[in-house]
Motif scaffolding. Sequence first.
Motif, PDB file in Angstrom:
ATOM      1  N   SER A  63      16.557  43.118  61.418  1.00 31.63           N
ATOM      2  CA  SER A  63      17.806  42.473  62.091  1.00 31.63           C
ATOM      3  C   SER A  63      17.865  41.009  62.669  1.00 31.63           C
ATOM      4  CB  SER A  63      18.139  43.216  63.172  1.00 31.63           C
ATOM      5  OG  SER A  63      18.086  44.725  62.926  1.00 31.63           O
ATOM      6  N   ARG A  64      18.829  40.331  62.231  1.00 30.13           N
ATOM      7  CA  ARG A  64      18.771  39.083  62.599  1.00 30.13           C
ATOM      8  C   ARG A  64      20.137  38.532  62.983  1.00 30.13           C
ATOM      9  NH1 ARG A  64      16.735  39.187  57.552  1.00 30.13           N
ATOM     10  NH2 ARG A  64      14.463  38.579  57.217  1.00 30.13           N
ATOM     11  N   LEU A  65      20.253  37.532  64.036  1.00 31.53           N
ATOM     12  CA  LEU A  65      21.294  37.444  64.542  1.00 31.53           C
ATOM     13  C   LEU A  65      21.318  35.893  64.730  1.00 31.53           C
ATOM     14  CD1 LEU A  65      23.441  38.995  66.323  1.00 31.53           C
ATOM     15  CD2 LEU A  65      22.131  38.265  68.197  1.00 31.53           C
ATOM     16  N   SER A  66      22.245  35.023  64.487  1.00 31.03           N
ATOM     17  CA  SER A  66      22.533  33.530  64.776  1.00 31.03           C
ATOM     18  C   SER A  66      23.300  33.601  66.159  1.00 31.03           C
ATOM     19  CB  SER A  66      23.332  32.985  63.726  1.00 31.03           C
ATOM     20  OG  SER A  66      23.497  31.795  64.077  1.00 31.03           O
ATOM     21  N   LEU A  67      22.544  33.272  67.053  1.00 27.39           N
ATOM     22  CA  LEU A  67      22.940  33.089  68.481  1.00 27.39           C
ATOM     23  C   LEU A  67      23.279  31.786  68.955  1.00 27.39           C
ATOM     24  CD1 LEU A  67      23.784  34.934  71.004  1.00 27.39           C
ATOM     25  CD2 LEU A  67      21.096  34.759  71.631  1.00 27.39           C
ATOM     26  N   ARG A  68      24.407  31.525  69.412  1.00 29.86           N
ATOM     27  CA  ARG A  68      24.954  30.211  70.025  1.00 29.86           C
ATOM     28  C   ARG A  68      25.097  30.698  71.423  1.00 29.86           C
ATOM     29  NH1 ARG A  68      26.004  26.969  65.632  1.00 29.86           N
ATOM     30  NH2 ARG A  68      25.775  25.303  67.200  1.00 29.86           N
ATOM     31  N   ALA A  88      12.671  35.199  69.394  1.00 31.62           N
ATOM     32  CA  ALA A  88      13.792  34.321  69.317  1.00 31.62           C
ATOM     33  C   ALA A  88      13.253  33.101  69.102  1.00 31.62           C
ATOM     34  CB  ALA A  88      14.508  34.402  70.765  1.00 31.62           C
ATOM     35  N   LEU A  89      13.760  32.248  68.075  1.00 28.88           N
ATOM     36  CA  LEU A  89      13.298  30.969  67.509  1.00 28.88           C
ATOM     37  C   LEU A  89      14.328  29.996  67.829  1.00 28.88           C
ATOM     38  CD1 LEU A  89      11.906  33.115  65.670  1.00 28.88           C
ATOM     39  CD2 LEU A  89      11.980  31.491  63.980  1.00 28.88           C
ATOM     40  N   LEU A 109      17.827  31.749  66.414  1.00 29.74           N
ATOM     41  CA  LEU A 109      17.529  32.793  65.351  1.00 29.74           C
ATOM     42  C   LEU A 109      16.896  34.107  65.928  1.00 29.74           C
ATOM     43  CD1 LEU A 109      17.910  34.136  62.435  1.00 29.74           C
ATOM     44  CD2 LEU A 109      15.612  33.060  61.852  1.00 29.74           C
ATOM     45  N   VAL A 110      17.481  35.165  66.283  1.00 30.06           N
ATOM     46  CA  VAL A 110      16.684  36.304  66.979  1.00 30.06           C
ATOM     47  C   VAL A 110      16.402  37.151  65.511  1.00 30.06           C
ATOM     48  CG1 VAL A 110      16.827  38.080  68.571  1.00 30.06           C
ATOM     49  CG2 VAL A 110      18.153  36.068  68.981  1.00 30.06           C
TER      50      VAL A 110
END
Lengths: 997, 181, 99
Positions: free
Chosen positions: B30-35, B67-68, B76-77
Amino acid sequence: MTQAFRIPSAGRLDTGRTLDFTFDGKSFTGLEGDTLASALLANGVHLTGRSFKYHRPRGILSAGAEEPNALVGIHRDEARRTPNVRTTIQELYAGLTAVSQNRWPSLSFDVGAISNLGAPFFSAGFYYKTFMWPRAAWERLYEPVIRRTAGLGVAPDKPDPDHYSNRFAHCDVLVIGGGAAGLAAALAAAEKGASVIIADEQAALGGSLRFESGAEIDGRPGWEWAQETKTALRARDNVRVLTRTTGFGYYAHNMLGLVERLTDHLAEPSPEAPRERLWQVRAKRVVLATGAIERHMVFPDNDRPGVMLASAARTYLNHYGVAVGRKVSVYTAEDSAYAAAIDLKKSGTDVLAIVDLRTDPEGALVEQARSLGIDVFAGHAVTGTEGRLRVRRVSISPVSGGPRRELEIDTLLTSSGWTPAVHLFSQSRGKLAFDEENQRFLPGEYVQDAVSVGACNGTSDLAETVAESLRAGETAAKETGAKKRKTVKFEAQASEDWSSGMAGAAPGAKSGSKAMAFVDFQHDVTAKDIRQAVREGMRSIEHVKRFTTTGMATDQGKTSNIHGLAIASEMLGKPIPQVGLTTFRSPYTPVTFGALVGHGRGKLFEPTRRTPIHSWAEAHGAAFEPVGQWERAWYFPQNGEDMHAAVARECHTTRQAAGIFDATTLGKIEVVGPDAARFMELMYTNPWQKLAVGRCRYGVMLREDGFIYDDGVVGRLAEDRFHVTTTTGGAPRVLNHMEDYLQTEFPELKVWLTSTSEQWAVIAVQGPKSRDIIAPFVEDIDISDEAMPHMSVREGRVCGVPARLFRLSFTGERGFEINVPADYGLSVWEAVWAEGQKYGACAYGTETMHVLRAEKGLIIIGQETDGTVTPDDAGLNWAIGKKKTDFVGIRGLQRPDLVAKGRKQLVGLKTTDPKTVLEEGAQVVADPDQPVPMKMIGHVTSSYWSENCGHSIALALIEDGRERMGEKLFVPMPDGVIEVEVTSTVFFDPDGERTNG
Amino acid sequence: MVEIAHRTSPLEGRGFEGDGISLSVAKPASRLSLRAPEGSLPALSEALGLELPQRPKSTSTKGNRAALWLGPDEWLVIDEDGADLMAICGKIPDLHSAVDTSHRNVAIEVSGARSADVLSAGCPQDLSLARFPVGASSRTVFGKVEIILWRRDEQTFHVECWRSFSAYGFDLLEAAAREAE
Amino acid sequence: MLLIHCPYCEEERPEPEFRHAGEAHIARAENITELSDEEFERHFFIRSNPKGIAFERWRHMHGCARFFNAARDTLSDKFLVTYKIGTPKPDLSGEIRRK
Ligand SMILES: [Zn+2]
């Protein structure tokens, strides 16, 4: 063939390790460690090529990268025929096959040499004068003739079967050059703890220690010290030693280009091994230790085989164990050439004389030469040479006048001094300073973080070179933050000095002389040519260079530039710095395109982007077309259909039943945040605040200048979340455009942008049966017309996986676009396809997509628009929110020329003959009988055969087009004028009933 | 009942083993673009169970979740167990943007003594341990495509790229890996 | 290949990660619709393109993705300073005079 000129007691090669090779079909034997040049010389071969312009016989001049003459072709197989290889660089391997160039029928008898007799015809500037007109003769006559008779080797006509590599590297200290200076600097920097890369163009490190017989460093002979130091450096983990690696370019911010040759020296290279590797090195500090290049003497007929540089003869003797001749003389204007005479004499070679231009040469070397019984003719000049394929006699005369004397020789060594190799320093944008006393340019003001040491810095004494280099290496390391306390210290001594010398023409080649005294061997430029250039009005060296082509050959004038400059300066009566030095440009020595391209060939030339459904399309016989980097299904021919038939069938089937289309490549951007609608208001011409959640709208994006930039359907998923689509090609620039405004103009908005182009596979199902086809797969969404009308979006599940389902149409038919997470795309497509088969649906590609949208008058960005089309031009004024007070482009739209009359407007065109399909891009005129050039009033932007309409259709941008409805216009083509009628842009279902039908 | 769709990786079947280098395709995650602005970080960090890093080029990990830091307000999670990251963030009322990018990216694990060397065939960043230490991550370029590079240990890099660029990325890695040193 | 200090990543990064984005410190007018044709021309079309120190925008496209500003000497390619969007234009008159 015996190696008659090999001296077993001299040199460093193992005489037991022999290698066979051929040159022009003749077999020879050399030794492991030889260069092709040293192996040829060991067999007494000096003649290696014919000169560029006059086809004069030429021999080996040097023992290094500066070689202008001895260029050959190396043939490994049909595809591996490398032209213009310097024999002085090419290492020998078993079975090496070399051929001479620029001669016919053979090297020793060359028809082209006739041009030597016509030499006056080929004088400076002859290209510009002789072949000026007639213009057409260039293509048919001049160029082919010049190419055949003047030139270098022949390029292979097969694709290069080798592969090439690239590496980015980073270090504290990069040392270019692995001679005494470079090694000392690298060692000092490494001991301080810095990370070091040291590169040298030769197979072994040591530089001029290769020939400097008297050099001692740290109590050992110089060469031994160099090999031990190399081994010590190799063993360290903070040092990378690159041999056979040329530093060819010095770019901004201490980035240097290095090319490493990995297989050219091997008899049987491994297929996995790259032929060459490009190193792009970023160094905190650069130490330039590139040495100096010996200059020849410029005197009459100084180019015969057997005339070579003094240091080269020493290299062949002291390193390769080869005597370059049996009867040798030296012609010099400086000290270091004496050492060549001494070394040769000691090896048992007959050294007849040293001819020294200086009236009173003195010092230890001069004394030693005399004591060995070599005649020293001080204040003498060589005024001529004889010998057809090899020098056999020279004439010498006192400079001050007096009787001429002749010497019977087979080899003449010359030296007029040393030119510091400041090429990389100059490329780094450093400013050169002229050293008047020694007639040389030295590094002056540095622009980058670099330092020069040793001979390239004008330091001509080995002891000083080593001391300077140790200091430079240590300082460079310290400047990069290296902290180890260790300091390297040792001493060196040598018996010679590289300063002094002269530049320009020697006596006998001075003004007034008609002699062929060569300055630039590779381009056949003589002292006379340079003087002629000045006489004809060239004042700057840049002009002299272009007029004579001196220094413009592949050796970039390494041995000749200073001579040319000195001759021009003398003629102009101006000091050398005022005449100027030509700019040094990368590459220092020729670099293959392969090395520059690196891995970027074939499938790595450019990424080929494919959708998750690509494999299905391939299996179903699709033809593909490139769309930017994407490879998209173009059409799906069946049973031997051609493109026309396939597209006609796809268009028809889609409107009759349904068509399934892979729309995955569409750009997608998720706009999320409480200010999402406000941001959308600014980025698009349309109003967004009132768009209900679950509804879609076609959006038009402008640049600030008012021209259309992109378009696409936008769905509102939530109050604070929009699913924006862009054109396939526009996705990256649209996101960049949005980010630009968001970050720099509207940073107060609470909204973020995320590219989701590749998150979703998009399966478009279009046509009257589309709802029936998708119905079995859709969960949690009511897809009835009432619940989900045209231009709406719902989230739910399709085939059991999360989906965003759009009801929209780019065809004018009832249509849906299923978005599923990309890894599910293929599986969902297959399910939809299977269901579609029950309803007679087809798969269609981009061509049918284009035709169907054109039938409906829908524009494609980049086809109907070209960056100068406004919404009004495209008939999209309805998409501008009339009540809006701001959006990007709102002011641009008011510019006088954007609201002026006479703009081109998008209209439809129908050919009078319904079967004629116009050419896209064709120009449109109002009166076909007007004289040429006609007034063009517009052009065709899209044009197709429409199976559904039964006639051809076209879209065009025409001046005041909307006022011309029904007017007859004309499209003049090479084979006749086509009559067209201006129509509405909508050709099919003008009332738009089918989107709901 | 309709058959449930199955996944197909764009790098199906790819892999490479060489001397000092191994290339393998990472399992789906799973990936998340988190802002998010700084003020929302405590709540998001707590919900995700790891501290969202605030130093450039850094990463934080907890179990199989990482978390990058990609930018000053961008992370990027990655959850290798496939957790529903959208649902986790959906519960947080603090200002943020979460977008599911699980299928947008594909990951390749590059490991072995030559891993940094092989990446240097296309990545212009300094990958020495001093400048790109274990745990460092960064968006950068690899040849002609954009990647996210994350050093998981001295000899292992996690390389993420968009799925349609992954074939090119793998091909270039393999070309560099095949070079005899 | 330039080496560019990104003020957000706080380190120097190689040029391929960046994209040049034109002249800096040209703000979009808040009352853009009220600009005269001449004012709009100056705002949108006219750029200074100096020989010497140029203020320009860059985007760390393939890094942190932020736009930022830089002062670069177009003769030597040296960056005098890079700084975040929103920070005022630095006073480099001393540097410019020295050129
Ligand atoms: Zn950055």
